[in-house]
Design a protein around this motif. Structure first.
Motif, PDB file in Angstrom:
ATOM      1  N   HIS A  36       0.847  -1.197   0.000  1.00 33.41           N
ATOM      2  CA  HIS A  36       0.000   0.000   0.000  1.00 33.41           C
ATOM      3  C   HIS A  36       0.878   1.242   0.000  1.00 33.41           C
ATOM      4  CE1 HIS A  36      -3.149   2.709   2.199  1.00 33.41           C
ATOM      5  NE2 HIS A  36      -3.154   2.899   0.894  1.00 33.41           N
ATOM      6  N   VAL A  37       0.690   2.108  -1.006  1.00 35.82           N
ATOM      7  CA  VAL A  37       1.432   3.363  -1.113  1.00 35.82           C
ATOM      8  C   VAL A  37       0.491   4.508  -0.744  1.00 35.82           C
ATOM      9  CG1 VAL A  37       2.750   4.895  -2.608  1.00 35.82           C
ATOM     10  CG2 VAL A  37       2.887   2.405  -2.947  1.00 35.82           C
ATOM     11  N   LEU A  38       0.856   5.245   0.298  1.00 32.26           N
ATOM     12  CA  LEU A  38       0.063   6.383   0.736  1.00 32.26           C
ATOM     13  C   LEU A  38       0.720   7.668   0.248  1.00 32.26           C
ATOM     14  CD1 LEU A  38      -2.295   7.500   2.489  1.00 32.26           C
ATOM     15  CD2 LEU A  38      -0.664   7.609   4.386  1.00 32.26           C
ATOM     16  N   VAL A  39       0.015   8.430  -0.567  1.00 35.37           N
ATOM     17  CA  VAL A  39       0.537   9.683  -1.108  1.00 35.37           C
ATOM     18  C   VAL A  39      -0.133  10.829  -0.352  1.00 35.37           C
ATOM     19  CG1 VAL A  39       0.816  11.112  -3.164  1.00 35.37           C
ATOM     20  CG2 VAL A  39       0.852   8.615  -3.368  1.00 35.37           C
ATOM     21  N   ARG A  73      -0.330   4.272 -11.390  1.00 34.22           N
ATOM     22  CA  ARG A  73      -1.705   3.883 -11.725  1.00 34.22           C
ATOM     23  C   ARG A  73      -1.772   2.551 -12.467  1.00 34.22           C
ATOM     24  NH1 ARG A  73      -5.170   7.211 -16.062  1.00 34.22           N
ATOM     25  NH2 ARG A  73      -3.315   6.552 -17.206  1.00 34.22           N
ATOM     26  N   ARG A  74      -0.899   2.363 -13.441  1.00 34.17           N
ATOM     27  CA  ARG A  74      -0.928   1.114 -14.215  1.00 34.17           C
ATOM     28  C   ARG A  74      -0.616  -0.084 -13.336  1.00 34.17           C
ATOM     29  NH1 ARG A  74       2.350   1.103 -19.710  1.00 34.17           N
ATOM     30  NH2 ARG A  74       0.729   2.677 -20.085  1.00 34.17           N
ATOM     31  N   ALA A  75       0.374   0.082 -12.443  1.00 39.11           N
ATOM     32  CA  ALA A  75       0.712  -1.006 -11.519  1.00 39.11           C
ATOM     33  C   ALA A  75      -0.455  -1.284 -10.570  1.00 39.11           C
ATOM     34  CB  ALA A  75       1.968  -0.648 -10.723  1.00 39.11           C
ATOM     35  N   ALA A  76      -1.182  -0.220 -10.172  1.00 39.51           N
ATOM     36  CA  ALA A  76      -2.336  -0.409  -9.291  1.00 39.51           C
ATOM     37  C   ALA A  76      -3.443  -1.186 -10.002  1.00 39.51           C
ATOM     38  CB  ALA A  76      -2.851   0.951  -8.828  1.00 39.51           C
ATOM     39  N   ARG A  77      -3.640  -0.880 -11.291  1.00 38.19           N
ATOM     40  CA  ARG A  77      -4.669  -1.592 -12.047  1.00 38.19           C
ATOM     41  C   ARG A  77      -4.345  -3.067 -12.194  1.00 38.19           C
ATOM     42  NH1 ARG A  77      -5.596   2.722 -17.007  1.00 38.19           N
ATOM     43  NH2 ARG A  77      -7.055   4.126 -15.916  1.00 38.19           N
ATOM     44  N   LYS A  78      -3.047  -3.374 -12.241  1.00 40.91           N
ATOM     45  CA  LYS A  78      -2.622  -4.778 -12.365  1.00 40.91           C
ATOM     46  C   LYS A  78      -2.566  -5.481 -11.021  1.00 40.91           C
ATOM     47  CE  LYS A  78       0.142  -4.059 -16.560  1.00 40.91           C
ATOM     48  NZ  LYS A  78       1.509  -4.128 -17.156  1.00 40.91           N
ATOM     49  N   GLY A  79      -2.836  -4.760  -9.948  1.00 39.18           N
ATOM     50  CA  GLY A  79      -2.828  -5.369  -8.629  1.00 39.18           C
ATOM     51  C   GLY A  79      -1.454  -5.463  -7.991  1.00 39.18           C
ATOM     52  N   ARG A  80      -0.455  -4.792  -8.561  1.00 38.77           N
ATOM     53  CA  ARG A  80       0.900  -4.835  -7.982  1.00 38.77           C
ATOM     54  C   ARG A  80       0.990  -3.980  -6.734  1.00 38.77           C
ATOM     55  NH1 ARG A  80       5.473  -3.221 -11.920  1.00 38.77           N
ATOM     56  NH2 ARG A  80       6.671  -3.784 -10.062  1.00 38.77           N
ATOM     57  N   ARG A 119      -1.378  -0.896  -4.167  1.00 40.67           N
ATOM     58  CA  ARG A 119      -2.612  -0.160  -3.867  1.00 40.67           C
ATOM     59  C   ARG A 119      -2.199   1.263  -3.544  1.00 40.67           C
ATOM     60  NH1 ARG A 119      -6.095   0.543   0.796  1.00 40.67           N
ATOM     61  NH2 ARG A 119      -4.704  -0.762   2.064  1.00 40.67           N
ATOM     62  N   VAL A 120      -2.838   2.233  -4.167  1.00 33.79           N
ATOM     63  CA  VAL A 120      -2.436   3.634  -4.034  1.00 33.79           C
ATOM     64  C   VAL A 120      -3.577   4.448  -3.444  1.00 33.79           C
ATOM     65  CG1 VAL A 120      -1.613   5.696  -5.240  1.00 33.79           C
ATOM     66  CG2 VAL A 120      -0.905   3.417  -6.030  1.00 33.79           C
ATOM     67  N   CYS A 162      -6.907   4.399  -8.403  1.00 33.31           N
ATOM     68  CA  CYS A 162      -6.346   4.821  -7.123  1.00 33.31           C
ATOM     69  C   CYS A 162      -7.483   5.296  -6.213  1.00 33.31           C
ATOM     70  CB  CYS A 162      -5.345   5.960  -7.310  1.00 33.31           C
ATOM     71  SG  CYS A 162      -3.978   5.594  -8.435  1.00 33.31           S
ATOM     72  N   ASP A 163      -7.264   5.197  -4.916  1.00 33.88           N
ATOM     73  CA  ASP A 163      -8.229   5.724  -3.957  1.00 33.88           C
ATOM     74  C   ASP A 163      -7.881   7.179  -3.656  1.00 33.88           C
ATOM     75  OD1 ASP A 163      -9.522   3.237  -3.663  1.00 33.88           O
ATOM     76  OD2 ASP A 163      -8.042   2.593  -2.185  1.00 33.88           O
TER      77      ASP A 163
END
Length: 441
Positions: free
Chosen positions: A7-10, A25-32, A34-35, A74-75
């Motif tokens: 989990h990456v918190l920005v 974003r692309r990595a998040a879409r692939k499930g690598r 969570r942002v 992303c959330d």
């Protein structure tokens, strides 16, 4: 067993926050990964266009980029990170409404950016307006036109003079561009006011140093100063604001004047919320970073942009990257890649970028630019300014909308209507309601 997704918190949704999350974003879409992006605003403001938004050359909504629209996958949380315990990898989030709650993370990105740097000047907080966010640009554009309306309807010469006097403090990019663009707009608007001549307007730019636009070469700074003075605008160098109580402006050069409009653009400072993070800060309150954009002496924490002290590998020993959008956007892209490299246990990349140069607008069809050592003035510099920033604003949607605004301006004059009442939308209704309230018998 299913492997847990990092989990990456920005923290922050400005240049660095948006571009870092966009890079993940692309990595998040692939499930690598969570942002999650946390910011009290639901949109990023493209600040180089604030002066044109204030002056009516660009629709204000077109200089903001909605985070939820751009960062699909992303959330996005509208709120503030009010506490950070990096030892436990936990952040306390306080939403704009409701109770605070804790969120765990694996990596945290400090992207809070900067806030206006103010001084304890009497009357400043009560009478001045900043120029850092889109609502300030909208309010300032409304204020200028509203003061023309007031002056045109005013018989008291003292009140009329104050209404037509505009003071801008700070002669960096933000100050000079706001000063020049708004003066352009006001002068153009006077054609609708038979009782107001352009010469009735008084514009005063106050700068503590001995030059304007320190971001460009000295020769371009002198050229910009000469261009402003040719328009009969007052530029007070080596001068500071002493007080502005009730709009009465007092300067260190002995000048005193009454002004209804006072704009403060005298620099920025790192966001004060960084103090509560427990991370290492430098003397200016910025997070101390490695060239890889990792926080010095702290694993799984990252920072970039205005709130980060990042070594400039293209400069002299000890040099740091300047606080500019140019660095922030490029740093964010490297930062996103380095987070993925850290997750995959791969070597990190150092940030290295030689400053391209600077561009500044001096109003419609006027500007200065210095790109790769080449100095440009006048209309070509103004065109470079627009072209460069149009290419930098995020998303094709926003680029197209800005270009359409400029295209429309070629055929129609800019809007010069004050929408100040929009800031008080319930005022008319309350006045009507109070007039019909039942009277006591």
């Amino acid at each position: 067993m299913t492997q847990r997704v990092p989990h990456v918190l920005v923290v922050g949704g400005g240049y660095v926050g948006l571009y870092t999350a966009y890079g993940l974003r692309r990595a998040a879409r692939k499930g690598r990964v969570r942002v999650t992006v946390v910011d009290p605003r639901s949109a990023m403001t493209y600040q180089p266009f604030l002066s044109e938004a204030a002056a009516g050359s660009i629709e204000p909504r077109h200089v903001v980029v909605p985070l939820r629209t751009v960062l699909s996958g992303c959330d996005v949380i509208t709120g503030r990170v009010t506490g950070l315990d990096h030892g436990r990898r936990t952040a306390t989030i306080t939403p704009t409404e409701g109770a605070a709650y804790d969120v765990g993370y694996d990596h945290v990105v400090l992207a809070l950016g900067s806030v206006s740097r103010t001084l304890p000047i009497p009357g400043l907080a009560e009478n001045a307006i900043g120029f850092h966010q889109v609502e300030e640009a909208i309010a300032l554009g409304n204020q200028v036109i509203d003061r023309l309306d007031v002056a045109a309807s005013q018989r008291d010469s003292t009140l009329r003079t104050a209404a037509l006097t505009f003071v801008v403090v700070g002669a960096g990019y933000a100050g000079v561009e706001a000063f020049a663009e708004l003066e352009d707009m006001a002068r153009d608007a006077t054609r609708h006011y038979p009782t107001i001549e352009p010469s009735d307007l008084r514009w005063v730019l106050v700068e503590a140093s001995d030059r304007i636009l320190p971001e460009v070469s000295d020769s371009l700074g002198r050229y910009a100063l000469a261009q402003l003075e040719r328009r009969a605008l007052e530029v007070r160098l080596d001068t500071r604001l002493v007080s502005c109580v009730d709009g009465h402006v007092v300067l260190t050069d002995g000048t005193e004047l009454d002004a209804d409009t006072i704009v403060w653009t005298a620099g920025v400072r790192a966001h004060p919320d960084l103090v509560g993070t427990g991370l290492q800060l430098d003397t200016l309150g910025r997070v101390v970073c490695e060239p890889t954009l990792a926080v010095a002496g702290c694993r799984h924490a990252w920072a970039a942009g205005d709130n980060a002290a990042v070594p400039d590998l293209t400069g002299e020993d000890g040099a740091l990257c300047s606080p500019s959008a140019q660095h922030a956007v490029r740093q964010a892209k490297v930062l996103a890649r380095n987070i993925l490299r850290a997750i995959d246990a791969e070597p990190l990349q150092s940030y290295r970028h030689r400053h391209v140069g600077s561009v500044a607008s001096l109003g419609l069809h006027r500007g200065v630019a210095e790109l790769y050592g080449v100095r440009v003035k006048g209309w070509p510099a103004w065109l470079l300014h627009r072209s460069y920033h149009m290419s930098r604003i995020p998303t094709f949607n926003r680029k197209l909308r800005v270009v359409l605004d400029w295209t429309m301006a070629m055929f129609f004059r800019r809007e010069v209507s004050s929408l100040g009442s929009l800031q008080r939308p319930a005022e008319e209704f309350r006045r009507a309601a109070s007039s019909t309230a039942p009277r006591a018998s």
